[in-house]
Design a protein around this motif. Structure first.
Motif, short mmCIF file in Angstrom:
data_model
loop_
_atom_site.label_atom_id
_atom_site.label_comp_id
_atom_site.label_asym_id
_atom_site.label_seq_id
_atom_site.Cartn_x
_atom_site.Cartn_y
_atom_site.Cartn_z
N GLY A 132 0.80 -1.21 0.00
CA GLY A 132 0.00 0.00 0.00
C GLY A 132 0.84 1.26 0.00
N SER A 133 0.24 2.35 0.45
CA SER A 133 0.82 3.67 0.20
C SER A 133 1.61 4.24 1.37
CB SER A 133 -0.29 4.64 -0.18
OG SER A 133 -1.24 4.68 0.88
N SER A 134 1.75 3.48 2.47
CA SER A 134 2.41 4.07 3.64
C SER A 134 3.91 4.19 3.46
CB SER A 134 2.10 3.25 4.90
OG SER A 134 2.91 2.08 4.95
N GLY A 135 4.51 3.26 2.78
CA GLY A 135 5.97 3.24 2.68
C GLY A 135 6.65 2.83 3.96
N GLY A 136 5.88 2.38 4.94
CA GLY A 136 6.44 2.05 6.24
C GLY A 136 6.58 0.56 6.45
N ARG A 137 6.96 0.22 7.65
CA ARG A 137 7.15 -1.18 8.00
C ARG A 137 5.81 -1.90 8.10
NH1 ARG A 137 12.11 -1.89 10.78
NH2 ARG A 137 13.61 -0.50 9.78
N ARG A 138 5.86 -3.19 7.83
CA ARG A 138 4.72 -4.08 8.05
C ARG A 138 4.58 -4.33 9.55
NH1 ARG A 138 2.72 -8.31 5.13
NH2 ARG A 138 4.33 -8.07 3.53
N ASP A 139 3.34 -4.29 10.05
CA ASP A 139 3.13 -4.67 11.45
C ASP A 139 3.36 -6.18 11.59
OD1 ASP A 139 2.29 -4.33 14.19
OD2 ASP A 139 0.52 -5.46 13.60
N SER A 140 4.10 -6.56 12.63
CA SER A 140 4.33 -7.98 12.90
C SER A 140 4.84 -8.09 14.32
CB SER A 140 5.36 -8.58 11.95
OG SER A 140 6.66 -8.12 12.26
N ASN A 141 4.89 -9.31 14.83
CA ASN A 141 5.46 -9.47 16.17
C ASN A 141 6.93 -9.03 16.19
OD1 ASN A 141 6.35 -11.73 14.70
ND2 ASN A 141 6.01 -13.20 16.36
N ALA A 179 5.29 3.40 -3.15
CA ALA A 179 5.72 3.79 -1.80
C ALA A 179 6.55 2.71 -1.13
CB ALA A 179 4.49 4.12 -0.95
N LYS A 180 6.19 1.45 -1.36
CA LYS A 180 6.94 0.36 -0.72
C LYS A 180 8.39 0.35 -1.21
CE LYS A 180 6.46 -4.62 0.17
NZ LYS A 180 5.59 -5.80 -0.04
N THR A 181 8.58 0.58 -2.50
CA THR A 181 9.94 0.64 -3.05
C THR A 181 10.73 1.76 -2.37
OG1 THR A 181 8.98 -0.05 -5.16
CG2 THR A 181 11.24 0.78 -5.20
N GLN A 182 10.08 2.90 -2.22
CA GLN A 182 10.75 4.04 -1.60
C GLN A 182 11.09 3.76 -0.13
OE1 GLN A 182 11.74 6.87 -3.25
NE2 GLN A 182 11.13 5.71 -5.05
N GLY A 183 10.18 3.05 0.55
CA GLY A 183 10.44 2.73 1.95
C GLY A 183 11.67 1.85 2.10
N VAL A 184 11.78 0.83 1.27
CA VAL A 184 12.95 -0.05 1.33
C VAL A 184 14.21 0.73 0.94
CG1 VAL A 184 14.02 -2.14 0.39
CG2 VAL A 184 11.56 -2.12 0.89
N TYR A 185 14.09 1.56 -0.10
CA TYR A 185 15.24 2.36 -0.54
C TYR A 185 15.77 3.24 0.60
CZ TYR A 185 17.83 5.83 -3.30
OH TYR A 185 18.80 6.66 -3.80
N ASN A 186 14.84 3.88 1.29
CA ASN A 186 15.26 4.77 2.39
C ASN A 186 15.92 3.99 3.51
OD1 ASN A 186 14.41 7.12 1.12
ND2 ASN A 186 12.32 6.94 1.94
N MET A 187 15.45 2.78 3.78
CA MET A 187 16.08 1.96 4.82
C MET A 187 17.51 1.58 4.40
SD MET A 187 15.15 -1.81 6.32
CE MET A 187 15.69 -2.64 4.82
N VAL A 188 17.66 1.17 3.15
CA VAL A 188 18.99 0.75 2.69
C VAL A 188 19.95 1.94 2.71
CG1 VAL A 188 20.29 -0.21 0.75
CG2 VAL A 188 18.04 -1.15 1.33
N ARG A 189 19.46 3.09 2.28
CA ARG A 189 20.31 4.29 2.31
C ARG A 189 20.75 4.59 3.74
NH1 ARG A 189 17.73 9.56 -0.22
NH2 ARG A 189 16.37 9.17 1.55
N ASP A 190 19.81 4.51 4.67
CA ASP A 190 20.12 4.74 6.09
C ASP A 190 21.13 3.71 6.60
OD1 ASP A 190 19.69 5.61 8.87
OD2 ASP A 190 18.55 3.73 9.05
#
Ligand code: G3I
Length: 305
Positions: A132-141, A179-190
């Motif tokens: 979806g459009s959040s670009g954030g992490r998936r909720d999980s345990n 958005a999901k692509t961008q979220g992963v990209y931002n994590m890898v950059r970080d």
């Protein structure tokens, strides 16, 4: 080259497949797999539920069977997957907090240690971002143990097997505008900016009519590579048939070949009848082991290099 592995090797790339342990007694299956592919991923046998069915009691028999088949036939292995919200053993599904964090790290350490020296690349963390459009992490345990669970897993994997490439692996991260692509990209950059040990990003690449191969695929792979990681296509399959399916496969191969840091492509099974998509025809060989149009397009494109 006259096989996928030989054609890919001409540009120093690999061509792989997922292998199911239950099919290693099928000689049509192993003949094709041995001839065409030089990178092997266990389809299910190295997942958390398979390798740690009871807490701190590890079972490597099914995973070892596949790794031994691969190494015995001169192939390399992608490890799949050390930490994932899905395919957790029952005991882990009911855990939370620091107890779960510790159990996850213990799992990563034990499995990566067992296979140390035998793994080309590990999917250290699988599918941790939301659709979806959040670009954030998936909720999980695992996510609820704290946002740093992913980097903690990567550090534990590096300590256990310093020579394996460590990958983050996900699906629907192929289209640069999502958005999901961008979220992963931002994590890898970080991660790269802070020295978290990440070496590669895996793009699962499960495509179908609702989720076709994007026209900007090359751009996506190149943008990730420009962060200083290798990229790999890790679980490729494309629903469809005939020429239109073959053309989509060709597009994926073209995109990888155009990116120097795209190390290789793995398809998610050998014959259509081996696919997790029970009723589909998403692979390169039909149910009788015959080469499909998609096979020929992939081979020809690999040989263009
Ligand atoms: O082996 C048991 C069998 O004993 C039992 O009778 C049967 C009844 O359901 O289940 C069998 O296990 C199944 C296993 O595949 C082997 O066929 C599991 O139920 C089933 O859940 C499992 O599905 C796998 C799925 O991951 C689980 O998440 C697929 O084979 C596998 O292709 C698929 O692979 C995933 C990647 O790991 C991550 N990315 C997406 C990809 C496709 O979903």
């Amino acid at each position: 080259g006259s096989t996928l592995q030989d054609a890919a090797a001409e540009s120093d790339r690999y061509f792989g497949t997922a292998i199911a342990g239950s099919r290693l007694s099928d000689t049509q299956y192993t003949t094709i797999a041995n001839r065409e592919f030089n990178m092997i991923t266990a389809e299910n046998e190295m997942k958390m539920d398979a390798t740690e069915p009871s807490q701190n009691q590890f079972n490597y028999s099914s995973g070892d069977q596949i790794v031994n088949w691969a190494i015995g036939n001169g192939k390399q292995v992608r490890g799949h997957a050390l930490a994932w919200h899905s395919q957790q053993p029952g005991w882990m599904q009911n855990m939370e907090g620091s107890q779960l964090r510790q159990a996850m790290l213990n799992h990563v350490t034990n499995v990566a240690t067992h296979y140390r020296g035998k793994i080309h690349s590990w999917d250290v963390v699988n599918e941790a971002f939301a659709d979806g459009s959040s670009g954030g992490r998936r909720d999980s345990n695992l996510q609820r143990t704290g946002n740093d669970w992913i980097e903690a897993a990567f550090r534990a994997a590096r300590a256990a097997d310093p020579n394996a490439q460590l990958c983050y692996n996900d699906y629907n991260t192929d289209n640069w505008s999502h958005a999901k692509t961008q979220g992963v990209y931002n994590m890898v950059r970080d991660f790269k900016s802070r020295g978290v040990p990440i070496d590669c990003v895996g793009f699962q690449a499960h495509f179908n009519s609702g989720n076709p191969v994007p026209s900007n695929y090359h751009e996506t792979l190149q943008n990730f590579a420009d962060l200083g990681v290798d990229v790999q296509i890790t679980e490729l399959d494309i629903e469809g048939s005939g020429t239109s399916q073959a053309e989509q496969y060709r597009g994926v191969v073209q995109a990888c070949m155009a990116v120097a840091r795209c190390q290789g492509i793995t398809v998610w099974g050998v014959r259509d009848s081996d696919s997790w998509r029970a009723s589909g025809t998403p692979l390169l060989f039909d149910g009788n082991g015959n080469k499909k149009a998609a096979y020929q397009y992939v081979l020809d494109q690999l040989n263009e290099a």
